[in-house]
Design an enzyme around this catalytic site. Structure first.
Site, PDB file in Angstrom:
ATOM      1  CG  ASP A   1     -19.768  32.391  31.635  1.00  0.00           C
ATOM      2  OD1 ASP A   1     -20.828  32.245  31.007  1.00  0.00           O
ATOM      3  OD2 ASP A   1     -18.688  31.889  31.274  1.00  0.00           O
TER       4      ASP A   1
ATOM      5  CB  SER B   1     -17.598  43.102  37.261  1.00  0.00           C
ATOM      6  OG  SER B   1     -16.963  42.257  36.341  1.00  0.00           O
TER       7      SER B   1
END
Length: 269
Positions: A96, A236
């Site tokens: 995602d 991240s």
């Protein structure tokens, strides 16, 4: 896309004392300390507030009695909410996130949010870096409310996995203005010989409070959509590099929201 910068980040990246402090807070030991707290039982108290603040639909996830905030953060999603496009011609999103696509120039440099990076410095390997000249760099930026397990974008076989130590900056745009984040940050580099898309490189990049990138295997066959690993607490980024002519995706520096398992090689046409 415009982002609101927190006062703390503006202080760290835009002031002299902030940049001094930044040298401390971006060190791996600080992330390890923060990670230890998020992996402790006391951190469970943050879960309900986090769910509410980020408007997370927990009906999509497998739930249990969480042992820590990190246990919750690395939760598994119900497979029906992340179907994998099994078409052999589909190159799928490994996670995602927000996707940007960049051309890898013939001199093997490419641009991410106003900063230039060499493929060699990203991979720490000049021999393999040369293979991606003229190809594509797919940059997937994850936010804290995203699903933080990630997978393989295609069927294939792992050639090698390399873990690179580095400084841990936030991957938000404010840091990209000041530092070559994707070079300095700790990261994990996996070279994969795919069945239908030649050899690709998948690079998981750590961020502030992400001292640990957990990959499940370092070799052997892999299947598209299988879980490759997970990021522990924080935001991240994953960078996927492909060779010239493999993916017919136009350069697109404005981020597009994508989901784990979604076909991306026809998304921007």
């Amino acid at each position: 896309m415009n982002y609101k910068e927190s006062k703390a980040l503006r202080f760290l990246y835009h002031t002299v004392p902030g940049r001094v402090l930044l040298k401390v807070v971006t060190s791996p030991i600080i992330s390890k300390i923060g990670g230890a707290y998020m992996n402790s039982a006391i951190s469970v108290r943050h879960i309900k507030k986090f769910i509410k603040k980020n408007n997370i639909n927990m009906d999509e996830y497998h739930t249990k009695k969480w042992k820590s905030f990190d246990d919750f953060f690395t939760r598994k999603i119900r497979s029906k909410y992340r179907p994998i496009d099994k078409d052999p011609d589909a190159f799928v999103s490994p996670c995602d996130g927000r996707l940007s696509v960049y051309d890898i120039k013939e001199d093997t440099t490419f641009e991410i949010k106003g900063s230039h990076y060499t493929v060699e410095s990203l991979l720490m390997d000049n021999t393999h870096a040369q293979e991606f000249a003229g190809g594509k760099a797919l940059v997937f930026r994850l936010c804290v409310d995203d699903y933080h397990r990630y997978g393989y974008p295609a069927d294939g076989h792992i050639l090698f996995l390399l873990n690179v130590k580095g400084k841990l900056h936030t991957v938000r745009p404010i840091a990209l203005e000041k530092y070559p984040v994707f070079i300095q940050n700790a990261r994990s580099v996996t070279l994969i010989k795919t069945n239908n898309f030649d050899t690709i490189a998948q690079v998981e990049v750590g961020a502030l409070m992400i001292g640990k990138i957990e990959n499940h295997k370092a070799g052997g066959p892999v299947e598209k959509g299988d879980i490759k690993g997970m990021f522990h607490y924080g935001g991240s980024t994953i960078v996927v590099l492909t060779k010239k002519g493999v993916l017919n995706i136009p350069e697109h520096d404005e981020e597009v929201r994508v989901k784990y398992g979604q076909r991306v090689n026809t998304l921007l046409r």
